[in-house]
Design a protein around this motif. Structure first.
Motif, mmCIF file in Angstrom:
data_model
loop_
_atom_site.group_PDB
_atom_site.id
_atom_site.type_symbol
_atom_site.label_atom_id
_atom_site.label_comp_id
_atom_site.label_asym_id
_atom_site.label_seq_id
_atom_site.Cartn_x
_atom_site.Cartn_y
_atom_site.Cartn_z
ATOM 1 N N GLU A 142 4.571 14.051 -5.663
ATOM 2 C CA GLU A 142 3.346 15.041 -6.457
ATOM 3 C C GLU A 142 2.685 13.292 -8.518
ATOM 4 N N GLU A 143 4.078 13.163 -8.495
ATOM 5 C CA GLU A 143 3.525 12.390 -9.999
ATOM 6 C C GLU A 143 4.931 10.892 -9.980
ATOM 7 N N ALA A 144 4.146 10.121 -11.008
ATOM 8 C CA ALA A 144 4.945 9.054 -11.378
ATOM 9 C C ALA A 144 4.931 8.264 -12.030
ATOM 10 N N ASN A 145 5.289 7.435 -12.528
ATOM 11 C CA ASN A 145 6.035 6.490 -13.605
ATOM 12 C C ASN A 145 6.459 5.295 -13.446
ATOM 13 N N VAL A 146 5.713 4.272 -13.428
ATOM 14 C CA VAL A 146 5.456 2.934 -13.328
ATOM 15 C C VAL A 146 6.093 1.746 -14.482
ATOM 16 N N THR A 151 2.177 -3.638 -18.373
ATOM 17 C CA THR A 151 1.996 -4.288 -17.325
ATOM 18 C C THR A 151 2.254 -5.835 -17.423
ATOM 19 N N PHE A 152 3.633 -6.096 -16.157
ATOM 20 C CA PHE A 152 4.592 -7.161 -16.199
ATOM 21 C C PHE A 152 4.199 -7.790 -15.576
ATOM 22 N N ARG A 153 4.894 -8.812 -15.761
ATOM 23 C CA ARG A 153 4.698 -9.931 -14.553
ATOM 24 C C ARG A 153 5.916 -10.148 -13.221
ATOM 25 N N TRP A 154 5.726 -9.972 -12.756
ATOM 26 C CA TRP A 154 6.518 -10.933 -11.142
ATOM 27 C C TRP A 154 6.395 -11.401 -10.746
ATOM 28 N N LYS A 155 7.105 -12.057 -9.693
ATOM 29 C CA LYS A 155 6.933 -13.918 -8.849
ATOM 30 C C LYS A 155 5.708 -14.382 -9.743
ATOM 31 N N GLY A 156 5.348 -14.206 -10.495
ATOM 32 C CA GLY A 156 3.995 -15.190 -11.333
ATOM 33 C C GLY A 156 2.655 -14.611 -11.230
ATOM 34 N N GLU A 157 2.979 -13.569 -10.635
ATOM 35 C CA GLU A 157 1.665 -12.646 -10.945
ATOM 36 C C GLU A 157 2.100 -11.155 -11.653
ATOM 37 N N ASN A 158 0.707 -10.614 -12.496
ATOM 38 C CA ASN A 158 0.702 -9.748 -12.458
ATOM 39 C C ASN A 158 0.589 -8.072 -12.801
ATOM 40 N N VAL A 159 1.295 -7.279 -12.337
ATOM 41 C CA VAL A 159 1.211 -6.186 -12.085
ATOM 42 C C VAL A 159 0.619 -4.968 -13.393
ATOM 43 N N ALA A 160 -0.660 -4.710 -12.558
ATOM 44 C CA ALA A 160 -0.568 -3.020 -13.206
ATOM 45 C C ALA A 160 0.037 -1.657 -13.230
ATOM 46 N N THR A 161 0.713 -1.621 -14.177
ATOM 47 C CA THR A 161 1.091 0.230 -13.731
ATOM 48 C C THR A 161 0.402 1.340 -13.215
ATOM 49 N N THR A 162 -0.599 0.853 -13.928
ATOM 50 C CA THR A 162 -1.241 1.919 -13.486
ATOM 51 C C THR A 162 -1.872 2.454 -12.349
ATOM 52 N N GLU A 163 -1.930 0.696 -11.843
ATOM 53 C CA GLU A 163 -3.311 0.665 -10.234
ATOM 54 C C GLU A 163 -2.455 1.295 -9.369
ATOM 55 N N VAL A 164 -0.663 0.578 -9.621
ATOM 56 C CA VAL A 164 1.032 1.429 -8.517
ATOM 57 C C VAL A 164 1.199 2.529 -8.297
ATOM 58 N N THR A 165 0.473 3.321 -9.908
ATOM 59 C CA THR A 165 1.417 4.540 -9.959
ATOM 60 C C THR A 165 0.004 5.257 -9.294
ATOM 61 N N GLU A 166 -1.157 4.905 -9.148
ATOM 62 C CA GLU A 166 -2.369 5.723 -8.503
ATOM 63 C C GLU A 166 -1.653 5.319 -6.991
ATOM 64 N N HIS A 167 -1.714 4.545 -6.357
ATOM 65 C CA HIS A 167 -1.323 4.207 -5.475
ATOM 66 C C HIS A 167 -0.293 4.986 -5.086
#
Length: 630
Positions: free
Chosen positions: A519-523, A495-511
């Motif tokens: 076919e596959e993504a690694n965020v 999980t990383f922080r950008w523009k003051g917000e938390n970004v969950a890599t699993t959520e971005v990957t799912e989208h």
């Protein structure tokens, strides 16, 4: 008349009671729609708890090896291991391990208290050697055969398989000078006695092994083994750096092996194990779990999507394991008319995404999925005994009574727990994401890492809620909803922080994997000079015969993700690097960042007005120099 009235009233009362009992299940269901599963799980846990308590109190100590020997007595002629064209009964495996134990003792001077590392792939010999070592009172270190160099220095003796492939033997020879300095003895299991070309590498021939007696070994050879003795050293997956050797005690081995029992696996089941035996899932949940149940194991060298269901049909497999991306690989394989023609009734594992879960069931039929959560070295875990899609577990009153765990607030930017004015951690309310920590107690111990006190201490949190308390830091961000279902959100390092917000890599990957061409993504997050936090980047693999659709990707991320969570950079690779247990590797990718000069892969940049456009070296310098503002 009075007697008749009394009889009538008794009948009314009886009918009322019976009517009440008739509608009781409906009432309980309305109050708790999971009542039946909860009741079944409660009974299973109570019975299992009683059995484990008996084992803990037994004199002499009853080990997993003793469990295996009991199964040999109970059904000696039952198939235990099916491998390629060979099959071994419980008696066969027992006798082979007796031979190996004697050979290791006589020709390699292996004795009680030694640590012997296994550096080999999935094959019956792996099981034979582990049982042989257990019969000698030794601890087995299960080495990941994909890893080279430093990891081998943890071992005291190294065994590789008979007729070892050049890459495995070469990996050992590469670190021989270091191993010699540490007085490490190296033995190669060979087909015949030969003089080793490489100094320091000995051969333990098949002829010597077969000449040894197959009679039972004296239990006194392992008389010092106790509940707290190390049974195994299992190495962490290495997604964030050099793997660490987690200490697996005899007690922990039993607890992890009970997962099959909790999931409803029976002795007449056939389980398919293709996950590496050097890892927790394959060895403890798979192999020793099968020993505890007394069932049959169909063993495969490694995972193959194309052969998976053919193997299941051929061997009448009823239970499968999965981890990481396995289920998605199966869903992405070409569809066949016989996809639902199999006997598999249960899938046991972890890391299954909700979308893949639903797709798997729709395509391959009514298979009960038992998703679970736990770390190799951790002291708490969860199991989704209800089967709710997307959840990694469900809270239960018996579980909470034995394991004191809690989700606490975590600052992803400062990378530390949030503290209150008194300096203590803060619990998160139901429905919110928090860091999972579990109190370290006699009931829930944390044994740490072998010969690595620094890393062991890093996993401990002190003074969490009161002065002097001690908790295990799971490193995982979870969420527990109001029904008690537990959901995995992210790793704290991911999980990383950008523009003051938390970004969950699993959520971005799912989208991202919902985009038609992906076919596959690694965020992951990458650092940008002059900016706080990290900006999102994704490395993707495209579906066969498809090109990157920048327009469709842009439209999807714009409609499904907030601006701060949209990947600003997309890197395209032919295949994504994973660990031996199919977890995406992020560290190297994050280090390489978004510099085109660091890679030969195609790279795209999300420009606000144009969408995803090819990344150039000039653009990289402009971003690094601050001329292009993100």
């Amino acid at each position: 008349w009075g007697f008749g009235t009394l009889t009538f009233n008794m009948y009314v009362l009886l009918y009322t009671i019976l009517a009440g009992l008739a509608i009781l299940p409906l009432f309980l269901y309305l109050r708790n729609p999971y009542f039946t599963q909860e009741l079944r799980y409660t009974v299973t846990c109570i019975l299992l708890g009683l059995r484990i308590n008996r084992i803990k109190r037994s004199k002499p100590f009853y080990s997993m090896l003793d469990c295996f020997l009991d199964k040999v007595k109970k059904h000696p002629n039952k198939q235990f291991i099916v491998f390629e064209k060979s099959s071994y009964t419980y008696r066969d495996v027992d006798k082979q391990s007796n031979k190996l134990a004697r050979a290791l003792s006589q020709h390699a001077s292996v004795k009680e208290g030694d640590t012997v590392a296994l550096f080999m792939g999935n094959e019956p010999m792996y099981v034979f050697i582990w049982l042989a070592l257990a019969k000698l009172g030794c601890t087995a270190a299960l080495l990941n055969y994909n890893i080279r160099s430093k990891i081998l220095s943890h071992a005291c003796s190294v065994c590789v398989p008979h007729s070892p492939p050049p890459e495995l033997r070469g990996a050992v020879e590469e670190v021989l000078p270091t191993l010699r300095e540490q007085s490490v003895r190296v033995f190669v299991l060979g087909e015949e006695e030969e003089k080793c070309v490489t100094e320091g590498v000995n051969t333990l021939s098949s002829s010597r092994i077969q000449q040894a007696s197959d009679q039972p070994l004296d239990a006194q050879l392992r008389s010092k083994v106790t509940l707290k003795s190390p049974a195994l050293y299992i190495y962490t997956s290495g997604t964030t750096g050099l793997p660490k050797a987690a200490v697996i005690t005899q007690e922990r081995l039993y607890m992890a092996s009970s997962m099959q029992a909790i999931s409803g696996v029976a002795s007449d089941d056939v389980i398919y194990i293709y996950l590496p035996l050097y890892h927790t899932a394959g060895f403890m949940m798979g192999l020793t779990g099968a020993i505890e149940r007394g069932n049959t194991v169909v063993l495969r060298r490694k995972f193959s999507a194309s052969n998976f269901w053919d193997d299941c049909r051929k061997h009448k497999v009823t239970v499968i394991q999965y981890i990481g991306e396995i289920m998605r690989y199966l869903c992405n394989s070409p569809k066949k008319d016989n996809d639902r023609h199999h006997k598999v009734r249960l899938a046991l594992g972890n890391g299954l995404r909700a979308d893949t879960w639903s797709e798997f069931l729709q395509r391959f039929g009514d298979i009960r999925v038992c998703e679970c959560y736990g770390a190799t070295e951790g002291n708490v875990g969860f199991i989704n005994y209800i089967g709710k899609v997307g959840a990694i577990g469900k809270e239960h009153f018996l579980h909470k009574a034995n394991f004191s765990y809690v989700l606490i607030q975590y600052d992803t930017e400062r990378e530390e727990p949030v503290k209150d004015s008194r300096g203590f951690c803060i619990k998160v309310p139901k429905g919110e994401t928090g860091l999972l920590v579990a109190k370290i107690t006699a009931q829930a111990p944390f044994s740490g890492y072998a010969n690595n006190q620094q890393q062991t201490d890093r996993k401990k949190l002190r003074d969490v809620f009161v002065k002097g308390d001690l908790y295990f830091n799971s490193g995982d961000l979870l969420r527990i909803d109001h029904e008690g279902f537990v959901y995995f959100m992210d790793r704290i390092g991911d999980t990383f922080r950008w523009k003051g917000e938390n970004v969950a890599t699993t959520e971005v990957t799912e989208h991202l994997i919902m985009v038609e061409c992906i076919e596959e993504a690694n965020v992951y997050g990458v650092k940008i000079p002059g900016h706080e936090g990290r900006v999102g980047m994704a490395t993707i693999k495209l579906k066969d015969d498809m090109e990157f659709d920048s327009k469709a990707t842009l439209e999807h991320v714009k409609t499904s993700l907030p601006s701060y969570a949209r990947p600003r950079f997309i890197r395209i690779q032919n295949s994504l690097a994973v660990t031996g247990t199919f977890k995406h590797m992020k560290v190297k990718l994050a280090e390489e960042g978004f510099n085109p000069a660091m890679m030969q892969d195609r790279l795209y940049y999300l420009e606000d007005s144009k969408g995803y456009i090819p990344m150039t070296q000039e653009m990289y310098h402009s971003i690094s120099d601050g001329k292009i503002h993100l």
